[in-house]
Scaffold this motif. Sequence first.
Motif, PDB file in Angstrom:
ATOM      1  N   LYS A 161       0.833  -1.189   0.000  1.00 51.27           N
ATOM      2  CA  LYS A 161       0.000   0.000   0.000  1.00 51.27           C
ATOM      3  C   LYS A 161       0.872   1.246   0.000  1.00 51.27           C
ATOM      4  O   LYS A 161       1.981   1.246   0.533  1.00 51.27           O
ATOM      5  CB  LYS A 161      -0.923   0.015   1.227  1.00 51.27           C
ATOM      6  CG  LYS A 161      -2.031  -1.028   1.183  1.00 51.27           C
ATOM      7  CD  LYS A 161      -2.982  -0.860   2.366  1.00 51.27           C
ATOM      8  CE  LYS A 161      -4.126  -1.864   2.276  1.00 51.27           C
ATOM      9  NZ  LYS A 161      -5.088  -1.694   3.397  1.00 51.27           N
ATOM     10  N   LEU A 162       0.343   2.295  -0.597  1.00 53.74           N
ATOM     11  CA  LEU A 162       1.013   3.600  -0.604  1.00 53.74           C
ATOM     12  C   LEU A 162       0.047   4.635  -0.040  1.00 53.74           C
ATOM     13  O   LEU A 162      -0.681   5.295  -0.781  1.00 53.74           O
ATOM     14  CB  LEU A 162       1.445   3.973  -2.028  1.00 53.74           C
ATOM     15  CG  LEU A 162       2.594   3.158  -2.619  1.00 53.74           C
ATOM     16  CD1 LEU A 162       2.770   3.497  -4.090  1.00 53.74           C
ATOM     17  CD2 LEU A 162       3.879   3.432  -1.855  1.00 53.74           C
ATOM     18  N   PRO A 163       0.003   4.764   1.269  1.00 54.19           N
ATOM     19  CA  PRO A 163      -0.959   5.694   1.867  1.00 54.19           C
ATOM     20  C   PRO A 163      -0.605   7.142   1.554  1.00 54.19           C
ATOM     21  O   PRO A 163       0.562   7.511   1.446  1.00 54.19           O
ATOM     22  CB  PRO A 163      -0.815   5.413   3.371  1.00 54.19           C
ATOM     23  CG  PRO A 163       0.583   4.884   3.521  1.00 54.19           C
ATOM     24  CD  PRO A 163       0.848   4.105   2.260  1.00 54.19           C
ATOM     25  N   THR A 164      -1.611   7.962   1.376  1.00 56.33           N
ATOM     26  CA  THR A 164      -1.410   9.389   1.172  1.00 56.33           C
ATOM     27  C   THR A 164      -2.519  10.155   1.878  1.00 56.33           C
ATOM     28  O   THR A 164      -3.662   9.686   1.965  1.00 56.33           O
ATOM     29  CB  THR A 164      -1.388   9.765  -0.316  1.00 56.33           C
ATOM     30  OG1 THR A 164      -1.271  11.179  -0.442  1.00 56.33           O
ATOM     31  CG2 THR A 164      -2.656   9.315  -1.019  1.00 56.33           C
ATOM     32  N   GLU A 165      -2.170  11.309   2.393  1.00 56.90           N
ATOM     33  CA  GLU A 165      -3.146  12.149   3.088  1.00 56.90           C
ATOM     34  C   GLU A 165      -3.860  13.099   2.149  1.00 56.90           C
ATOM     35  O   GLU A 165      -4.785  13.794   2.564  1.00 56.90           O
ATOM     36  CB  GLU A 165      -2.428  12.974   4.166  1.00 56.90           C
ATOM     37  CG  GLU A 165      -1.659  12.149   5.164  1.00 56.90           C
ATOM     38  CD  GLU A 165      -0.812  13.022   6.067  1.00 56.90           C
ATOM     39  OE1 GLU A 165      -1.185  13.174   7.246  1.00 56.90           O
ATOM     40  OE2 GLU A 165       0.196  13.564   5.582  1.00 56.90           O
ATOM     41  N   ASN A 173      -8.457   3.893  -9.677  1.00 58.68           N
ATOM     42  CA  ASN A 173      -8.708   2.454  -9.509  1.00 58.68           C
ATOM     43  C   ASN A 173      -7.971   1.849  -8.325  1.00 58.68           C
ATOM     44  O   ASN A 173      -7.726   0.638  -8.288  1.00 58.68           O
ATOM     45  CB  ASN A 173      -8.353   1.684 -10.792  1.00 58.68           C
ATOM     46  CG  ASN A 173      -9.138   2.169 -11.990  1.00 58.68           C
ATOM     47  OD1 ASN A 173     -10.337   2.456 -11.870  1.00 58.68           O
ATOM     48  ND2 ASN A 173      -8.487   2.282 -13.132  1.00 58.68           N
ATOM     49  N   GLY A 174      -7.604   2.686  -7.351  1.00 59.99           N
ATOM     50  CA  GLY A 174      -7.046   2.172  -6.113  1.00 59.99           C
ATOM     51  C   GLY A 174      -5.688   1.523  -6.263  1.00 59.99           C
ATOM     52  O   GLY A 174      -4.940   1.772  -7.202  1.00 59.99           O
ATOM     53  N   GLU A 175      -5.379   0.639  -5.325  1.00 62.93           N
ATOM     54  CA  GLU A 175      -4.060   0.014  -5.257  1.00 62.93           C
ATOM     55  C   GLU A 175      -3.796  -0.959  -6.406  1.00 62.93           C
ATOM     56  O   GLU A 175      -2.648  -1.264  -6.711  1.00 62.93           O
ATOM     57  CB  GLU A 175      -3.895  -0.720  -3.920  1.00 62.93           C
ATOM     58  CG  GLU A 175      -3.898   0.185  -2.702  1.00 62.93           C
ATOM     59  CD  GLU A 175      -2.643   1.034  -2.619  1.00 62.93           C
ATOM     60  OE1 GLU A 175      -1.603   0.581  -3.134  1.00 62.93           O
ATOM     61  OE2 GLU A 175      -2.705   2.128  -2.046  1.00 62.93           O
ATOM     62  N   SER A 176      -4.858  -1.447  -7.027  1.00 65.02           N
ATOM     63  CA  SER A 176      -4.680  -2.452  -8.086  1.00 65.02           C
ATOM     64  C   SER A 176      -4.613  -1.840  -9.483  1.00 65.02           C
ATOM     65  O   SER A 176      -4.377  -2.557 -10.456  1.00 65.02           O
ATOM     66  CB  SER A 176      -5.827  -3.463  -8.038  1.00 65.02           C
ATOM     67  OG  SER A 176      -7.083  -2.801  -8.256  1.00 65.02           O
ATOM     68  N   GLY A 177      -4.807  -0.533  -9.602  1.00 64.40           N
ATOM     69  CA  GLY A 177      -4.814   0.102 -10.903  1.00 64.40           C
ATOM     70  C   GLY A 177      -3.427   0.223 -11.505  1.00 64.40           C
ATOM     71  O   GLY A 177      -2.400   0.064 -10.827  1.00 64.40           O
ATOM     72  N   GLU A 178      -3.373   0.527 -12.800  1.00 65.73           N
ATOM     73  CA  GLU A 178      -2.093   0.636 -13.495  1.00 65.73           C
ATOM     74  C   GLU A 178      -1.260   1.788 -12.966  1.00 65.73           C
ATOM     75  O   GLU A 178      -0.026   1.694 -12.928  1.00 65.73           O
ATOM     76  CB  GLU A 178      -2.333   0.790 -14.999  1.00 65.73           C
ATOM     77  CG  GLU A 178      -2.879  -0.466 -15.666  1.00 65.73           C
ATOM     78  CD  GLU A 178      -2.977  -0.303 -17.176  1.00 65.73           C
ATOM     79  OE1 GLU A 178      -2.869   0.838 -17.659  1.00 65.73           O
ATOM     80  OE2 GLU A 178      -3.135  -1.322 -17.865  1.00 65.73           O
ATOM     81  N   GLN A 179      -1.886   2.886 -12.573  1.00 64.89           N
ATOM     82  CA  GLN A 179      -1.130   4.006 -12.021  1.00 64.89           C
ATOM     83  C   GLN A 179      -0.409   3.592 -10.740  1.00 64.89           C
ATOM     84  O   GLN A 179       0.772   3.902 -10.550  1.00 64.89           O
ATOM     85  CB  GLN A 179      -2.061   5.190 -11.736  1.00 64.89           C
ATOM     86  CG  GLN A 179      -2.608   5.860 -12.977  1.00 64.89           C
ATOM     87  CD  GLN A 179      -3.527   7.018 -12.638  1.00 64.89           C
ATOM     88  OE1 GLN A 179      -3.763   7.325 -11.467  1.00 64.89           O
ATOM     89  NE2 GLN A 179      -4.052   7.676 -13.666  1.00 64.89           N
TER      90      GLN A 179
END
Length: 380
Positions: A161-165, A173-179
Amino acid sequence: FRSLSRFCCLPCRCDGVYTPVLHRDGLVPQLLHRGIRDYHTHFGFLKDLPGDVISNAVQASERAIVTVRGKCSVTADIPPENYNHAHNRLYLAFDADSSRKHMKAMGNSDSIEIRAEFEPTHRHFHFDSLHEALDALPERTVRRLMPSQDNFSVPLRRLNKLPTEYDELRMDNGESGEQSQALKTALVYPAADPPILILGPSGSGKTRVLAAAAYHILRDASASHLPYTRVLLCSHQVSADLFIEQYFGILKNHPLRPWQEAVIRLVPSFRKDSGSYPLLYKTINECAKLLRYECSKRIIVVTTYNTSFDLRKVVPDGYFTHILLDEAAQVSEPEASFPLSMATSNTRIILAGDTYQTRPVVLGKEAWANGLGTSLFKRL
């Protein structure tokens, strides 16, 4: 070859009717810190010129014949600093006699149109800078830019996971998206590996991924108590401003959680049109002082490819731990060398671009035949 093509295309691309502005009080624009002669007494500029017209005029001409009201013609010098322009202006320098005739012909009008004809002259300072940047590339960096299969390593870690505030940096598309997958890939490979390439069509979010990468790089450095982490982010002028207006400026001025890390938008000269966050815009002289302060241990410097080469004068090689290049498929390899000339074996390099969009602007057939039309991004 590129110099010759600029030379031949000068009249058809640059000669025309323009609106001039003359500094009647003899004010020297801050941009023109070099190339001024003792006989230059007044300065002005032609406004609202496209960037390619300015760069072509400056690279292929030293002076212009300015005709006012169809009858009064004077000669104006073209200072070389115009190449690092930031206002869509082509600056001109007049001697005493020319400025007197010019002001007399214009009268009290500041909106009169004039005709400018540029005298072809071979000027090589920009191309000399490209050669200098290529010569300055460290041997280890050159090997990374010409990799073999043996140069690639395995990821140093796995990111779940890459949490951000900040909503501005959330990936589609969340954590599973290409970005998110591209972002995680950019963060986990060793710095000494060949450059990470982020490929995507227009509108796919490459700029957001690079902005998020810069954010997470500094976020991880703060959490890990690293002694210093410095990110250089290069793009074209419009995209460089976009990083400030849509991402880092918003983070720095967030009403609830203002981001505490240092951000600089480096420009070659003072800009009156410095957007919604003018305090982030700094000239190279102001930047030189800030980069020596304690707060610069963790910092993001956003600038253009050409302006990045000025940083070599104020910071040592290896100063930046990360170099991120946006729109990398639109610049030639020598131009990409401007920021990369400051890389060392410990500098992580990330490139984002789209090989199906605009390619490097190369006009000469010989230049194309010798590979200048192929970007570093495309070759890799």
